[in-house]
Design a protein around this motif. Sequence first.
Motif, PDB file in Angstrom:
ATOM      1  N   SER A  49     -94.373   9.671  28.440  1.00 24.61           N
ATOM      2  CA  SER A  49     -93.250  10.351  29.062  1.00 24.61           C
ATOM      3  C   SER A  49     -93.426  10.297  30.580  1.00 24.61           C
ATOM      4  O   SER A  49     -94.304  10.972  31.133  1.00 24.61           O
ATOM      5  N   ASP A  71     -88.913   6.864  23.531  1.00 29.47           N
ATOM      6  CA  ASP A  71     -87.528   6.434  23.713  1.00 29.47           C
ATOM      7  C   ASP A  71     -86.709   6.851  22.488  1.00 29.47           C
ATOM      8  O   ASP A  71     -86.956   6.367  21.379  1.00 29.47           O
ATOM      9  N   CYS A  77     -82.444  -0.904  25.257  1.00 30.60           N
ATOM     10  CA  CYS A  77     -83.200   0.322  25.566  1.00 30.60           C
ATOM     11  C   CYS A  77     -84.506  -0.043  26.272  1.00 30.60           C
ATOM     12  O   CYS A  77     -84.935  -1.196  26.263  1.00 30.60           O
ATOM     13  N   GLU A  78     -85.133   0.955  26.878  1.00 29.56           N
ATOM     14  CA  GLU A  78     -86.367   0.715  27.635  1.00 29.56           C
ATOM     15  C   GLU A  78     -87.502   0.266  26.701  1.00 29.56           C
ATOM     16  O   GLU A  78     -88.326  -0.561  27.083  1.00 29.56           O
ATOM     17  N   ALA A  79     -87.521   0.824  25.459  1.00 34.42           N
ATOM     18  CA  ALA A  79     -88.587   0.413  24.518  1.00 34.42           C
ATOM     19  C   ALA A  79     -88.507  -1.087  24.250  1.00 34.42           C
ATOM     20  O   ALA A  79     -89.531  -1.771  24.167  1.00 34.42           O
ATOM     21  N   TYR A 132     -95.494   3.466  33.763  1.00 34.76           N
ATOM     22  CA  TYR A 132     -94.556   4.572  33.568  1.00 34.76           C
ATOM     23  C   TYR A 132     -95.101   5.869  34.158  1.00 34.76           C
ATOM     24  O   TYR A 132     -96.250   6.236  33.926  1.00 34.76           O
TER      25      TYR A 132
END
Length: 273
Positions: free
Chosen positions: A176, A206, A224-226, A249
């Motif tokens: 996160s 995500d 998506c970011e994943a 991240y």
Amino acid sequence: MSTAWIIASGKGGVGKSTITACLGAAMSREGRRVCIVDADIGLRDQDALLGLENRIVFDLLDVAGGSCRLDQALVMPDGEHRLTLLPASQFARAKELSPKDFRRILLELKERFDVVLIDCPAGIERSLRGLMNDAVDETILICTPDDICIRNAERTCGVMEKKGLPRPQVIVNRLSPELIRAGEMYTAATVAATLDIHLLGEIPEDAAVYRAALQHLSPMDVDCEARRALTRIAWRMLDEDVDAPLPGYGTEKLPWYRRIFQPALKEVKRIDR
Ligand SMILES: Nc1ncnc2c1ncn2[C@@H]1O[C@H](COP(=O)(O)OP(=O)(O)O)[C@@H](O)[C@H]1O
Ligand SMILES: [Mg+2]
């Protein structure tokens, strides 16, 4: 030359099966012939993740026991031209698969595919150890950024070392960025440094992973970011000559307006009992 990867974790529920399915899709879309082996016997997941629940006839144990040929057990998801699954048995026990049979099957798969991804059971029990043999080329540990998962991953690392496997690399999942920025979660680099192994990749928490599953879609089929994180990891695994540095991240420098308008994290307060 074919490469067989073991994808393991100390703890269950950290994303091994999801990540394996996504990496398989990503690599096959890069033109590689990929076989995913669902080696989590008794708890098979890959058929559902790849949308193949109703297409399984034979499985890994049938091949091992000689009740079918290898190609009779292999299934391909619709729309994927180079991705194949060797499913796990649903109602069997891991001890029914002998390490010798598994090694023989793995060698046969390596002759037919460029990449073999082995989705392993969690833990360090015989079910995992029986999958470790000299036909395995690379090993990955999936770890979430918390102390319990790191401790379990350390033990799995030790088991791999004892078995003479190459030193694992780590993929840190469910990061996160907000918690990392607030200093409340380890960064992927910290997890890798604690385990003293190479950081292969990092994936954020995500909601799209869950929402895609609700619609029977792979995270690799939604924007998506994943998906971006997993594609980057697949490139790194394939040693593609592309620029795929990790994003770090939670450590990225934010533009000033994002820094000012960061939503405050909700405090966790102990309740009086
Ligand atoms: N990066 C992520 N973001 C959100 N949910 C995730 C992520 N990775 C995994 N999950 C969810 O976590 C759950 C466990 O994942 P799974 O792949 O079954 O783990 P394992 O194979 O290690 O037991 C699944 O519901 C999956 O959708
Ligand atoms: Mg699993």
